[in-house]
Every structure is written in structure tokens, then in C-alpha cells.
Design a protein around this motif. Sequence first.
Motif, PDB file in Angstrom:
ATOM      1  N   LEU A   1       1.830  -6.349   3.507  1.00 37.87           N
ATOM      2  CA  LEU A   1       1.827  -7.639   4.195  1.00 37.87           C
ATOM      3  C   LEU A   1       2.553  -7.561   5.536  1.00 37.87           C
ATOM      4  O   LEU A   1       2.483  -8.504   6.330  1.00 37.87           O
ATOM      5  CB  LEU A   1       2.479  -8.715   3.319  1.00 37.87           C
ATOM      6  N   THR A   2       3.245  -6.450   5.795  1.00 41.51           N
ATOM      7  CA  THR A   2       4.032  -6.305   7.020  1.00 41.51           C
ATOM      8  C   THR A   2       3.323  -5.383   8.003  1.00 41.51           C
ATOM      9  O   THR A   2       3.177  -4.181   7.734  1.00 41.51           O
ATOM     10  CB  THR A   2       5.427  -5.720   6.710  1.00 41.51           C
ATOM     11  N   PRO A   3       2.847  -5.897   9.138  1.00 41.09           N
ATOM     12  CA  PRO A   3       2.224  -5.027  10.144  1.00 41.09           C
ATOM     13  C   PRO A   3       3.254  -4.036  10.682  1.00 41.09           C
ATOM     14  O   PRO A   3       4.421  -4.380  10.892  1.00 41.09           O
ATOM     15  CB  PRO A   3       1.771  -5.999  11.239  1.00 41.09           C
ATOM     16  N   SER A   4       2.841  -2.790  10.905  1.00 41.44           N
ATOM     17  CA  SER A   4       3.767  -1.765  11.374  1.00 41.44           C
ATOM     18  C   SER A   4       2.985  -0.688  12.121  1.00 41.44           C
ATOM     19  O   SER A   4       1.761  -0.688  12.148  1.00 41.44           O
ATOM     20  CB  SER A   4       4.512  -1.142  10.190  1.00 41.44           C
ATOM     21  N   ASN A   5       3.738   0.235  12.726  1.00 43.01           N
ATOM     22  CA  ASN A   5       3.092   1.399  13.326  1.00 43.01           C
ATOM     23  C   ASN A   5       3.694   2.706  12.798  1.00 43.01           C
ATOM     24  O   ASN A   5       3.354   3.783  13.267  1.00 43.01           O
ATOM     25  CB  ASN A   5       3.154   1.361  14.864  1.00 43.01           C
ATOM     26  N   MET A   6       4.610   2.591  11.819  1.00 43.26           N
ATOM     27  CA  MET A   6       5.137   3.773  11.140  1.00 43.26           C
ATOM     28  C   MET A   6       5.367   3.444   9.672  1.00 43.26           C
ATOM     29  O   MET A   6       6.030   2.458   9.345  1.00 43.26           O
ATOM     30  CB  MET A   6       6.454   4.259  11.760  1.00 43.26           C
ATOM     31  N   LEU A   7       4.793   4.270   8.802  1.00 45.73           N
ATOM     32  CA  LEU A   7       5.000   4.132   7.366  1.00 45.73           C
ATOM     33  C   LEU A   7       5.953   5.224   6.899  1.00 45.73           C
ATOM     34  O   LEU A   7       5.745   6.403   7.191  1.00 45.73           O
ATOM     35  CB  LEU A   7       3.682   4.272   6.604  1.00 45.73           C
ATOM     36  N   ILE A   8       7.004   4.819   6.184  1.00 47.81           N
ATOM     37  CA  ILE A   8       7.913   5.781   5.562  1.00 47.81           C
ATOM     38  C   ILE A   8       7.799   5.594   4.058  1.00 47.81           C
ATOM     39  O   ILE A   8       8.076   4.513   3.531  1.00 47.81           O
ATOM     40  CB  ILE A   8       9.366   5.581   6.037  1.00 47.81           C
ATOM     41  N   LEU A   9       7.360   6.643   3.384  1.00 48.77           N
ATOM     42  CA  LEU A   9       7.097   6.566   1.949  1.00 48.77           C
ATOM     43  C   LEU A   9       7.999   7.561   1.222  1.00 48.77           C
ATOM     44  O   LEU A   9       7.855   8.773   1.375  1.00 48.77           O
ATOM     45  CB  LEU A   9       5.631   6.886   1.664  1.00 48.77           C
ATOM     46  N   ASP A  10       8.948   7.039   0.439  1.00 46.06           N
ATOM     47  CA  ASP A  10       9.891   7.869  -0.305  1.00 46.06           C
ATOM     48  C   ASP A  10       9.457   7.907  -1.769  1.00 46.06           C
ATOM     49  O   ASP A  10       9.619   6.943  -2.496  1.00 46.06           O
ATOM     50  CB  ASP A  10      11.307   7.296  -0.169  1.00 46.06           C
ATOM     51  N   GLU A  11       8.890   9.021  -2.190  1.00 41.12           N
ATOM     52  CA  GLU A  11       8.382   9.221  -3.556  1.00 41.12           C
ATOM     53  C   GLU A  11       7.447   8.087  -3.991  1.00 41.12           C
ATOM     54  O   GLU A  11       7.677   7.430  -5.011  1.00 41.12           O
ATOM     55  CB  GLU A  11       9.550   9.364  -4.543  1.00 41.12           C
ATOM     56  N   PRO A  12       6.376   7.836  -3.253  1.00 39.43           N
ATOM     57  CA  PRO A  12       5.467   6.749  -3.631  1.00 39.43           C
ATOM     58  C   PRO A  12       4.611   7.069  -4.844  1.00 39.43           C
ATOM     59  O   PRO A  12       4.014   6.177  -5.439  1.00 39.43           O
ATOM     60  CB  PRO A  12       4.589   6.588  -2.385  1.00 39.43           C
ATOM     61  N   THR A  13       4.532   8.356  -5.225  1.00 38.66           N
ATOM     62  CA  THR A  13       3.605   8.743  -6.292  1.00 38.66           C
ATOM     63  C   THR A  13       4.173   8.554  -7.690  1.00 38.66           C
ATOM     64  O   THR A  13       3.426   8.606  -8.667  1.00 38.66           O
ATOM     65  CB  THR A  13       3.187  10.222  -6.135  1.00 38.66           C
ATOM     66  N   ASN A  14       5.500   8.350  -7.810  1.00 39.22           N
ATOM     67  CA  ASN A  14       6.096   8.206  -9.131  1.00 39.22           C
ATOM     68  C   ASN A  14       5.429   7.076  -9.901  1.00 39.22           C
ATOM     69  O   ASN A  14       5.393   5.929  -9.445  1.00 39.22           O
ATOM     70  CB  ASN A  14       7.604   7.932  -9.027  1.00 39.22           C
ATOM     71  N   ASP A  15       4.891   7.389 -11.072  1.00 34.35           N
ATOM     72  CA  ASP A  15       4.311   6.421 -12.026  1.00 34.35           C
ATOM     73  C   ASP A  15       2.923   5.917 -11.651  1.00 34.35           C
ATOM     74  O   ASP A  15       2.301   5.205 -12.448  1.00 34.35           O
ATOM     75  CB  ASP A  15       5.243   5.216 -12.242  1.00 34.35           C
ATOM     76  N   LEU A  16       2.426   6.219 -10.449  1.00 38.98           N
ATOM     77  CA  LEU A  16       1.079   5.772 -10.102  1.00 38.98           C
ATOM     78  C   LEU A  16       0.049   6.626 -10.835  1.00 38.98           C
ATOM     79  O   LEU A  16       0.196   7.844 -10.915  1.00 38.98           O
ATOM     80  CB  LEU A  16       0.842   5.864  -8.593  1.00 38.98           C
TER      81      LEU A  16
END
Length: 605
Positions: free
Chosen positions: A432-447
Motif C-alpha cells: 500500500l506504500t508507494p516506494s522506489n526501493m524495496l528492502i526485504l529481510d527474510e521474506p521467504t520464511n513460512d511462505l
Amino acid sequence: MSVLLNVHELRHSFSHRSLFEGLTFSINSGEKIALIGQNGAGKSTLLKIIAGMMEPDSGRVSRSRGLKVGYLPQSPVFPKGLTVREAVYGGISADSVNPDDWEIVGAAEEVMSRLELSDYADMKVEALSGGWRKKVALAHELAKNPDLLLLDEPTNHLDVESILWLEDWVNNSPIAILIISHDRSFLQGTGKRVIEVDRRNPNGILSVDGTYEDFLIVKAEYIEAQLSRQASLQNVLRRETEWLGQGAKARTTKQKARIDRAGDLGDEVGRLREVTRTQKVRLEFDVLERLPKKLATLDKVTKKYGDRTLFSNFSLNVTPQTRLGLIGLNGVGKSTLIKLIVGDEKPTIGTVEISDRLVISYFEQGRDTLDPKISVMRTVCPSGETVEFQGRKMHVRSYLDRFLFSGTQIDVEVSKLSGGEQARLLLARQMLTPSNMLILDEPTNDLDLQTLTVLEDCLAEFPGAVILVTHDRSFMDEVCNQILAVPEMVNFADIDQWEKWFIKERKKGNKAGAIPLVSTASAPVVKTESPKKKLSYKEQIEFDKMEGLIFEKEEKLHALEKISGSDQVLSNSVELMKVTDQMGVIQKEIEKLYARWTELENKTK
């Protein structure tokens, strides 16, 4: 190869929702089995039933005589104060074995030796890093001398080096091992048989002898066959429906049979539609319209904490095309590097230039910003019933439907969601937040595996920069075009190139191949030399006490982390919120202490 365990017609429900039913399969001695399925399919519940920790609603689990089962949960917890030896010996006493039995004790010591724990047997478990605590938990289970070992997401929160060690250990272990994991590289490297739990499969499971890649081929063929049968039956059903629509007047037995057949065809087509239906999350990060050519530039940067140098003379340009993956041991500086890139920390030496148009969207590993007491709906929509997504208003129910939250789920408290559902909720809020940089810290856990594939495609299409920290090698390889090993600051084009370098370094005995024994969260701060007399009397006293004070705060934080993971706290949302708040306060205090310590340190130079 003998049969260790039979699962027959197993059925279980949770909160009036059926997880699985009709499950039937067996496990043979020495097998290495990967257990997969979508979030909420009941995999962890199935593991607990096999371990004898839960009873199914119906069906049975038949074990061979004298079968010993070990169970390693996602986040092992040991009582505070236990040494490594005491924790491992706990596995012996758990089976009511006399700890004075020298034959049994000798076996436990042999387990510690095999897992390279002997030299650290008298250390406190809480002083170890996450990777080594996992080793202790594994030794605790192996001390029981199990015939079957159950591993629930064993790679979660481990660094890649530790995962490589675990993969090698699984492949060389003689015992049967059943593994739940969403890490595709780990699955491919360990599983010799794959069982998918999915209510759409015949009797709830699809079992394939072979690797994870073999399973994908069989699964695709199965779905293709079902689609072909569905198309054929739909044509027959259409003809029968047209005949019924003609209103035949005669009521012969033959015509009644034809009517019944049309009804059966309709049921079968409906079942096939359910089998072939693919329900995927719809992910799309909102991007700011104007993208600067450079988002951040690090020029000859060195970062130190006291006498400890994390990295030195490092340069990096972050542009909208950047797809940077950070890989390395836990606690070596990945988080610090991210803080430098976004301006939350200052370099000790060198310069960092950040675009005044930089807007960051951050996915945090710990999910600490999720309030367990509020509903799914209020997490993304604090008030009202609409959210703004990509410049247009959307009803919150329609928005959450993109993330597979059903109408009945949106009013459920966050604490009642599974780990995968909480991860999807974080993504829903982040998008929901427009941005120009994504920082993803361990996004794969449990997905689950399906969501990971969708997320990969989504990140590939994002026009801004992506900085990724993950233990999932397949995910990093798909998303990133640059992989940076920290703290060595060596660049690689892909994971295969990194693995070859890593193995070479490990053979040479370099630090890249060593799993750190002591975690940064619980280790005493590295001692500094006696400061030069540039501090005032009060500052000198403050500086001398700083090391002990930081250590004390970090010990408190570590203790609260243990408490927050206990079953008693996890089942009490009020208590969980209280502990989480305390952790947040202490974390901020630690950050202030480090900042002050660095300030005083600089005065002594």
C-alpha cells in the motif's frame, strides 16, 4: 528396507476448518522425505500427530515395535542456563534412560562429537548463535537414537552456510528423515521422495519417488491429465444437458438412468474444477512515478564498532535497476550495511550520498510491527472500509482477497494466523506504500512454494531497486543480478558462483566457511584498548562501564526473545504484546548505547 510407520485414513480439523482427511502413506527406514503443501494445509499438525504430540480426529498412526521418533520444531527453546552437554543429555532423559548408564552417555558424547559440539559442551546454550543452537537441538534429538527424525522448517532463520552444513548432514545420515520446508534448493538437495499434502489430491496427498524437480514434472502431468478429462466430460455434460432441456415426455428406465448419469457427470466436473483450480496471490508493489538515476552511493566506506571492523573501503551504487542480494553469516554486518544505504547509520570512514527522493518500503523479518490483538482488516485499514492502492480507492475486502484472505478471515486476530498468513499480511500492508526501493529481510520464511514463485515474478517487474536478505538460495538466484558476500564484500553473479567460492574458502580454512559459535545478540562486546586521556572524568567512567552495560541489555533482550517463543506466551495475545513491547524498548536502548559508545570511542582517537 523395512516399514517404520503407517499413516491410515488420517483426518484432522482446526477451528471447524478441515485441514486434511483420508491421508494414507508409509515411511520406510532410511528414507529422506520432503513434506510440502500450501500454507494452512496442516503439515506441522501432521508432523505433531506422527510424533505422538497430538491425536487426530480420526484414523490411526501405526508404528513398528520400539520405534523411536525425534522431533525438531521450527524454533527450538531450551531452559535458560543449560550448558550444551546438559541440553543434549536432556534428550536421553526424555526417553527415561538412566543418565548414569555409561553406554548411553557414551552414545550422547559421540553425537556431540559428530556435530562438533564437544569443545563447547560446557558453554551456555543461550550464548550460541542460531545456527549452533539448531545443532544443539538436533543433538538433543539424536541422543535419543531415533529411527525417524521429523524436521519442521529446519532452514528458517539459519544463514546459508549453516543450511549447507545441514543439507550435507541429512544426506549422510542413515536414519529416516521427514522434512517440512519451503526452501526449494534444500528440498532438491535432500529429498529423495516428495509428499504433497493438498485436499485436491486423491485421498489428500500426492507421493512421488524422486527429487523435488521430479515431483514438479509429475504434478504438472497430473494437472494436465485432469484438465484434459475435465474438458472431455464438460463436452459430454453439455450434450446431456441439451437432451434434458428438450423435455422428453416418456419416463422410461433408460431415460431415468440418463438423467442420473448427467447428475454424476456434473458432480465429477465440479470435482475436477476444484482439482485444477489455481488460486494464487496477486502481488504488485506500488512504485513512485519519478525514479532518480541514483538512489544511494557508498564511496570507500568503512564501518567500525569499537575495535571491530565490519567492512572497509567498500563502494556501491544503488540504482533503480539494482537487484542486490546480501549473503553471509548471521551477525556479520548485513543489517548494518542496509542501514548505511538508507541513511540510518553513518560510516566510520568514507561517504554515503542518498537521493532526496529515496522512499523505502521495508519487509521486516521479525514481524514485530504486526499487532497480534487487532484484526486482519484493521492491520491494512486502520479505519473505514477502503484502502488506496496504486492511486485508486478499493474496498478492503477486495484488496485482501488478492492475498487469499477469505471473507471470514478478515475479522480474525493476527495472532490466530499461521506464519505464512502473517507473511502475506505483511506483504499486503507493504504494497500500500508507494516506494522506489524495496528492502526485504527474510521474506521467504513460512511462505508456501506457490506464493514464492508469484513474489519472484512481482520483484522482477518492480521498476525500483530491490535489496534482499534471504537464506533461500533459489529465491535469491531468481531475484538478484548481484550477490554480495558479507563481510568479505566479494561480488558474485549468481548462487552457483558463490557456492564454488564458499567451498573453496572452507577447504582453505578461511572464515567464510566457519559457522560463528557465539551470536552477536549474546556475545560480550569486543574489548577495547585503554582509551587515551581525551575523555572527561565522568565520560571515562561511562566509557569503562559501557561494555558491561551493553552486554547486560543484550542478555535481557535474548531472554525476552526466548520467552516470546514459548507456547505459554504465544497462546496469550496480551502477554505476547507485553513481551514484544519490552523487547522494542530494550532494542532501542541498545542502539542508543552503541551510538554513545562509538561517540566516546571516537574521542579517544
